[in-house]
Design a protein around this motif. Structure first.
Motif, short mmCIF file in Angstrom:
data_model
loop_
_atom_site.label_atom_id
_atom_site.label_comp_id
_atom_site.label_asym_id
_atom_site.label_seq_id
_atom_site.Cartn_x
_atom_site.Cartn_y
_atom_site.Cartn_z
N PRO A 37 0.82 -1.22 0.00
CA PRO A 37 0.00 0.00 0.00
C PRO A 37 0.85 1.27 0.00
CG PRO A 37 -0.95 -1.60 1.49
CD PRO A 37 0.34 -2.19 1.00
N THR A 38 1.95 1.27 0.72
CA THR A 38 2.80 2.47 0.76
C THR A 38 3.41 2.76 -0.61
OG1 THR A 38 3.41 1.62 2.93
CG2 THR A 38 4.56 3.61 2.16
N GLN A 39 3.93 1.70 -1.24
CA GLN A 39 4.50 1.88 -2.57
C GLN A 39 3.44 2.36 -3.56
OE1 GLN A 39 5.92 -2.18 -2.87
NE2 GLN A 39 8.04 -1.49 -3.08
N ALA A 40 2.27 1.75 -3.46
CA ALA A 40 1.19 2.10 -4.39
C ALA A 40 0.79 3.56 -4.22
CB ALA A 40 -0.01 1.18 -4.18
N HIS A 41 0.75 4.00 -2.97
CA HIS A 41 0.39 5.38 -2.70
C HIS A 41 1.42 6.33 -3.31
CE1 HIS A 41 0.05 9.12 -0.29
NE2 HIS A 41 -1.25 8.86 -0.40
N ALA A 42 2.68 6.00 -3.14
CA ALA A 42 3.74 6.85 -3.71
C ALA A 42 3.60 6.90 -5.23
CB ALA A 42 5.11 6.31 -3.30
N ARG A 43 3.31 5.75 -5.83
CA ARG A 43 3.16 5.70 -7.28
C ARG A 43 1.97 6.56 -7.73
NH1 ARG A 43 5.36 5.56 -12.17
NH2 ARG A 43 4.06 4.53 -13.71
N ALA A 44 0.90 6.50 -6.94
CA ALA A 44 -0.30 7.27 -7.31
C ALA A 44 0.00 8.77 -7.31
CB ALA A 44 -1.44 6.95 -6.35
N VAL A 45 0.72 9.22 -6.27
CA VAL A 45 1.08 10.65 -6.21
C VAL A 45 1.94 10.99 -7.42
CG1 VAL A 45 2.31 12.42 -4.90
CG2 VAL A 45 0.92 10.71 -3.71
N GLU A 46 2.85 10.06 -7.74
CA GLU A 46 3.76 10.31 -8.86
C GLU A 46 3.02 10.45 -10.19
OE1 GLU A 46 7.93 8.33 -10.45
OE2 GLU A 46 6.33 6.98 -9.81
N VAL A 47 2.08 9.52 -10.47
CA VAL A 47 1.40 9.60 -11.77
C VAL A 47 0.46 10.80 -11.85
CG1 VAL A 47 1.62 7.19 -12.49
CG2 VAL A 47 -0.36 7.88 -11.13
N LEU A 48 -0.12 11.19 -10.72
CA LEU A 48 -0.94 12.41 -10.76
C LEU A 48 -0.06 13.61 -11.13
CD1 LEU A 48 -3.50 12.31 -7.81
CD2 LEU A 48 -3.82 11.74 -10.21
N GLY A 49 1.17 13.61 -10.63
CA GLY A 49 2.11 14.66 -11.00
C GLY A 49 2.39 14.64 -12.49
N PHE A 50 2.59 13.44 -13.05
CA PHE A 50 2.82 13.31 -14.50
C PHE A 50 1.73 13.99 -15.31
CE2 PHE A 50 5.16 8.97 -14.25
CZ PHE A 50 6.35 9.62 -13.97
N VAL A 51 0.48 13.79 -14.90
CA VAL A 51 -0.62 14.32 -15.71
C VAL A 51 -0.99 15.75 -15.30
CG1 VAL A 51 -1.56 12.04 -16.20
CG2 VAL A 51 -2.46 13.34 -14.26
N GLY A 52 -0.13 16.37 -14.51
CA GLY A 52 -0.33 17.78 -14.20
C GLY A 52 -1.40 18.04 -13.16
N ILE A 53 -1.62 17.07 -12.26
CA ILE A 53 -2.52 17.33 -11.13
C ILE A 53 -1.63 17.48 -9.90
CG2 ILE A 53 -4.42 16.47 -9.72
CD1 ILE A 53 -5.43 14.92 -12.10
N PRO A 54 -1.41 18.72 -9.47
CA PRO A 54 -0.52 18.93 -8.33
C PRO A 54 -1.20 18.55 -7.02
CG PRO A 54 -1.42 21.03 -9.10
CD PRO A 54 -2.01 19.96 -9.96
N ASP A 55 -0.44 18.55 -5.95
CA ASP A 55 -1.02 18.32 -4.63
C ASP A 55 -1.67 16.94 -4.57
OD1 ASP A 55 -1.66 18.91 -2.07
OD2 ASP A 55 -3.31 20.28 -2.55
N GLY A 56 -0.99 15.95 -5.15
CA GLY A 56 -1.54 14.61 -5.29
C GLY A 56 -2.02 13.99 -3.99
N ALA A 57 -1.22 14.14 -2.93
CA ALA A 57 -1.56 13.48 -1.67
C ALA A 57 -2.97 13.87 -1.22
CB ALA A 57 -0.53 13.82 -0.60
N ARG A 58 -3.32 15.15 -1.40
CA ARG A 58 -4.64 15.60 -0.98
C ARG A 58 -5.71 15.15 -1.99
NH1 ARG A 58 -7.72 19.96 -1.79
NH2 ARG A 58 -6.22 20.86 -3.25
N ARG A 59 -5.35 15.26 -3.27
CA ARG A 59 -6.29 14.89 -4.33
C ARG A 59 -6.72 13.43 -4.26
NH1 ARG A 59 -9.14 18.59 -6.99
NH2 ARG A 59 -7.88 20.32 -7.70
N LEU A 60 -5.81 12.56 -3.79
CA LEU A 60 -6.09 11.13 -3.75
C LEU A 60 -7.27 10.80 -2.85
CD1 LEU A 60 -2.51 9.59 -3.64
CD2 LEU A 60 -4.14 9.60 -5.52
N LYS A 61 -7.55 11.67 -1.89
CA LYS A 61 -8.64 11.41 -0.96
C LYS A 61 -9.99 11.81 -1.54
CE LYS A 61 -5.78 12.15 3.15
NZ LYS A 61 -5.00 13.40 3.05
N GLN A 62 -9.97 12.50 -2.70
CA GLN A 62 -11.23 12.99 -3.25
C GLN A 62 -11.92 11.93 -4.11
OE1 GLN A 62 -9.72 16.68 -5.10
NE2 GLN A 62 -10.90 17.74 -3.54
N TYR A 63 -13.16 12.24 -4.49
CA TYR A 63 -13.94 11.35 -5.34
C TYR A 63 -14.03 11.94 -6.75
CZ TYR A 63 -15.14 8.84 -1.14
OH TYR A 63 -15.04 8.09 -0.01
#
Ligand SMILES: Nc1ncnc2c1ncn2[C@@H]1O[C@H](COP(=O)(O)OP(=O)(O)OP(=O)(O)O)[C@@H](O)[C@H]1O
Ligand SMILES: Nc1ncnc2c1ncn2[C@@H]1O[C@H](COP(=O)(O)OP(=O)(O)OP(=O)(O)O)[C@@H](O)[C@H]1O
Ligand code: SF4
Ligand SMILES: [Mg+2]
Ligand SMILES: [Mg+2]
Lengths: 338, 343
Positions: free
Chosen positions: B131-157
């Motif tokens: 889960p930790t690795q997956a979370h880091a990867r999720a933040v990373e790919v959101l950054g790739f597609v130009g969605i900043p502030d990934g950690a907070r965005r991941l909690k949204q729907y």
């Protein structure tokens, strides 16, 4: 930043009188707290929009999805009650009409919708659909004469008169859009709001419908408010163009000026992002790339609504709401840096 | 069969997909062959209903059953014929090796799962991440597609994202497991052109950086011109022309392609008095004419066109066209001198 418009062109038709004037129009939607908690919110769908259209001309209206184009059209059609401002059609303020006067106006302002599928009643034949508005508005009181008129309308939009007995599901998308146009013409309107009339159609059919709209405009001296996403189509059909961003007009001017010399940074970005169907050109074209996200109408940015994405924004842009100023004759722009 | 280039990643051969409907059998994809090489962007263009989405769904093994069925052909991907794999084997490939960006993002995102969960789940299943690795990867790919502030965005729907952000989210999900191939079905329709450019530039960047191959399905000829290396033009379930983007635009050899290119207004050309449309209506796939499906709308048709189906044949190297008169077609309308190009 210039889009080639350098061949000489006939000047736009001698401008007629002003048929429609929209003054400082606002439309706010109030959303209850509701579903996800939180305080009630206001969507400023249209927030102080002004423009006018002369008789016989086409005003193009472009802008990001959700910037308020459809809502503006619906206010003009009296389908929404504006929160503020005036809509003056043929000299009368539509927001202050009596019900009897509204009926007359309804006949003179018609609409063509984006989606030819959902805008036609599936249980009515094409003939009934065209007959109805004429009967309601008492345009052709005699039934026989109305049937002739239905056939005539179908011919005008390039359909066979025999299609009067068909149902919408028996027609193709392009044919349905022609029916939508025939229905708009049935009441002999002077102004037609075309809300993305070709977006839902195949590329190969879009050109047919655009040509039809232009021919009808000439034939019946119609005025169009033409809402669309495709900036190439808008350039083709419009005499003047208004660019909206988040409920406000960013820039409005002649087609030629807008495409040759856009002044608002959002218009410049839009035009430079339109891909040209030619790989040779695209391979060495410089573009202006915008960062950031289109903000929400629920929570618009302070100052100039474009400032978070604007490449030339300065500190003042965060504070000052730019007014729409006439920077050259007939060319109005909302940007403090222009 | 054309020989397979060494770096061919996906090789679709004579694919046939049909739907049984109340009006008869719809041959949505009717004997279509095309390929995609590693790191390349290939476009699939054509009329609405000509079989573009069904082609992509056939590759993913997601054709709606029981009405729809792949009835013939082969889909070679990294040495395996996908049509011969079991559902379990396909599930491992889907998302992991081939990812799809669907035509309508809201219908393919799960509204009750957080954005984060939709990305991390795939990484945990396919890549065996913690889960930790997956979370880091999720933040990373959101950054790739130009969605900043990934950690907070991941909690949204998903509903808390705008249209443009949802499109990018779909692409982030597609990228998360580092697929070799992305099938993007109209990834930018209905978006403002500034956002469209942001998203497609990103996909192009990723193929440069990571060698990801892209299949872009679209009817926007401008998008194709800007992003595609090679183009397949479809009409009524068949490929009618293919070649490099430059070949197709500079020297179209099929009347349908020619008609499309002539019918769209262009910002870099002077305004025309009237547009030059393709006449007639798109075909009804349950009632195709005997010869060339384009014949009823074609300005160049000869008698043979109405009797015999034209095969896809070379009109110069790898540039192919399915038209009996391909060699005698005129060029795209003579353009008024080399124009000043929008900067
Ligand atoms: N009935 C309504 N209730 C609440 N909000 C609304 C309503 N109608 C429109 N809105 C909101 O008003 C804003 C403007 O919407 P509108 O449909 O006018 O945009 P548009 O420019 O036509 O967009 P598109 O290009 O996607 O058609 C959007 O934020 C939309 O969500
Ligand atoms: N589930 C289904 N049942 C019956 N027919 C179907 C089904 N799905 C697709 N078809 C038919 O298959 C044909 C190809 O459809 P497809 O979705 O691939 O078109 P497309 O090229 O992606 O078009 P568009 O540009 O409109 O997305 C169409 O004629 C369609 O009506
Ligand atoms: S084969 Fe004939 S009908 Fe078909 S595109 Fe070529 S000329 Fe037209
Ligand atoms: Mg709208
Ligand atoms: Mg599709």
């Amino acid at each position: 930043m210039s889009v080639a418009e350098n061949l000489p062109e006939a000047p736009p038709q001698a401008a007629g009188d002003v048929i429609l004037e929209v003054r400082d129009l606002t439309k706010h939607f109030h959303l209850g707290g509701g579903l996800f908690g939180g305080p009630p919110a206001v969507v400023k769908a249209v927030d102080g929009v002004s423009f006018s259209i002369r008789r016989g001309e086409t005003l193009g209206l472009v802008g990001e999805s959700g910037c308020g184009k459809t809502t503006t059209g619906r206010c003009i059609l009296l389908l929404e009650q504006p929160t503020g401002g005036q809509v003056i059609f043929e000299g009368k303020d539509l927001t202050k009409l009596s019900p009897a006067e509204i009926r007359v106006v309804r006949r003179k302002i018609q609409v063509i919708f984006q989606d030819p599928y959902s805008s036609l009643n599936p249980r009515m034949t094409i003939g009934q659909m065209l007959d109805e508005p004429m009967a309601v508005h008492g345009i052709v009181p005699e039934r026989r004469a109305r049937q002739d008129r239905v056939r005539e309308l179908l011919t005008v939009v390039g359909l066979l008169p025999s299609m009067a007995s068909r149902y919408p599901h028996e027609l193709s998308g392009g044919q349905r859009q022609r029916v939508g146009i025939a229905r708009a013409l049935a009441t002999e309107p002077s102004l037609i709001i075309c809300d993305e009339p070709v977006s839902a159609l195949d590329v190969s059919i879009q050109a047919q419908i655009v040509n039809l709209l232009e021919n009808l405009q000439e034939q019946f001296h119609l005025t169009y408010l033409f809402v669309a996403h495709d900036l190439s189509v808008v350039r083709h059909i419009s005499d003047r163009v208004a660019v909206m961003y988040l409920g406000k007009v960013a820039e409005i001017t002649d087609r030629t000026a807008l495409y040759a010399e856009p002044l608002h940074p959002y218009t410049q970005a839009l035009l430079s992002a339109v891909p040209i169907p030619d790989p040779e050109i695209e391979s060495h074209r410089q573009r202006m790339v915008l960062g950031g996200e289109v903000p929400s109408a629920l929570n618009p940015p302070s100052g100039c609504v474009f400032h978070p994405r604007c490449p030339i924004a300065i500190e003042d842009c965060k504070r000052i709401v730019p007014e729409v100023r006439e920077v050259r004759p007939g060319h109005r722009v909302a940007c403090i840096r222009v | 069969m054309t020989d397979v280039a060494a770096d061919t990643l996906l090789d679709v051969r004579d694919l046939r997909t049909e739907f049984a409907t109340s009006h008869g059998v719809v041959r949505a994809v009717d004997g279509v062959s095309w390929d995609v090489r590693a790191g390349e962007t290939v476009a699939l263009v054509g009329e609405s209903g000509c079989g573009k989405s069904v082609s992509a769904l056939s590759i993913m093994g997601l054709v709606a059953r029981p009405a729809g069925r792949v009835v013939g052909g082969e889909i070679w991907f990294k040495g395996r014929d996908l049509l011969k794999l079991s559902e379990d084997e396909m599930r491992d490939i889907r998302g992991r090796e081939i990812a799809m960006v669907f035509q309508e993002p809201m219908t393919s995102l799960n509204p009750v799962l957080t954005v984060g969960r939709q990305i991390t789940e795939a990484c945990e299943i396919h890549l065996g991440y913690t889960p930790t690795q997956a979370h880091a990867r999720a933040v990373e790919v959101l950054g790739f597609v130009g969605i900043p502030d990934g950690a907070r965005r991941l909690k949204q729907y998903p509903h808390q994202f705008s249209g443009g952000m949802r499109q990018r989210l779909m692409i982030a999900i597609a990228l998360s497991c580092r697929p070799d191939l992305i099938l993007a079905d109209e990834p930018t329709t209905a978006l403002d052109v500034t956002i469209q450019a942001q998203i497609l530039d990103l996909m192009k960047d990723l193929s440069r950086q990571f060698g990801t191959a892209n299949l872009i399905i679209t009817h926007n000829l401008g998008v194709v011109a800007r992003y595609a290396d090679r183009v397949n033009v479809m009409y009524a379930g068949k490929i009618v022309e293919r070649g490099t983007a430059r070949e197709i635009y500079a020297n179209p050899r099929h009347p349908y392609t020619l008609g499309l290119l002539r019918s769209v207004p262009r910002l870099d050309e002077p305004k025309r008095a009237r547009l030059d449309p393709i006449q007639g209506q798109p075909p009804d796939l349950t009632r195709l004419p005997p010869g060339c499906a384009f014949a009823p709308r074609c300005a160049f048709a000869i008698d043979r066109c109405r009797a015999e189906v034209p095969p896809l044949t070379s009109v110069g190297g790898a540039h192919q066209s399915a038209c009996w008169v391909a060699d005698s077609l005129p060029g795209v309308a003579a353009k008024p001198v080399a124009e000043q190009v929008p900067a």
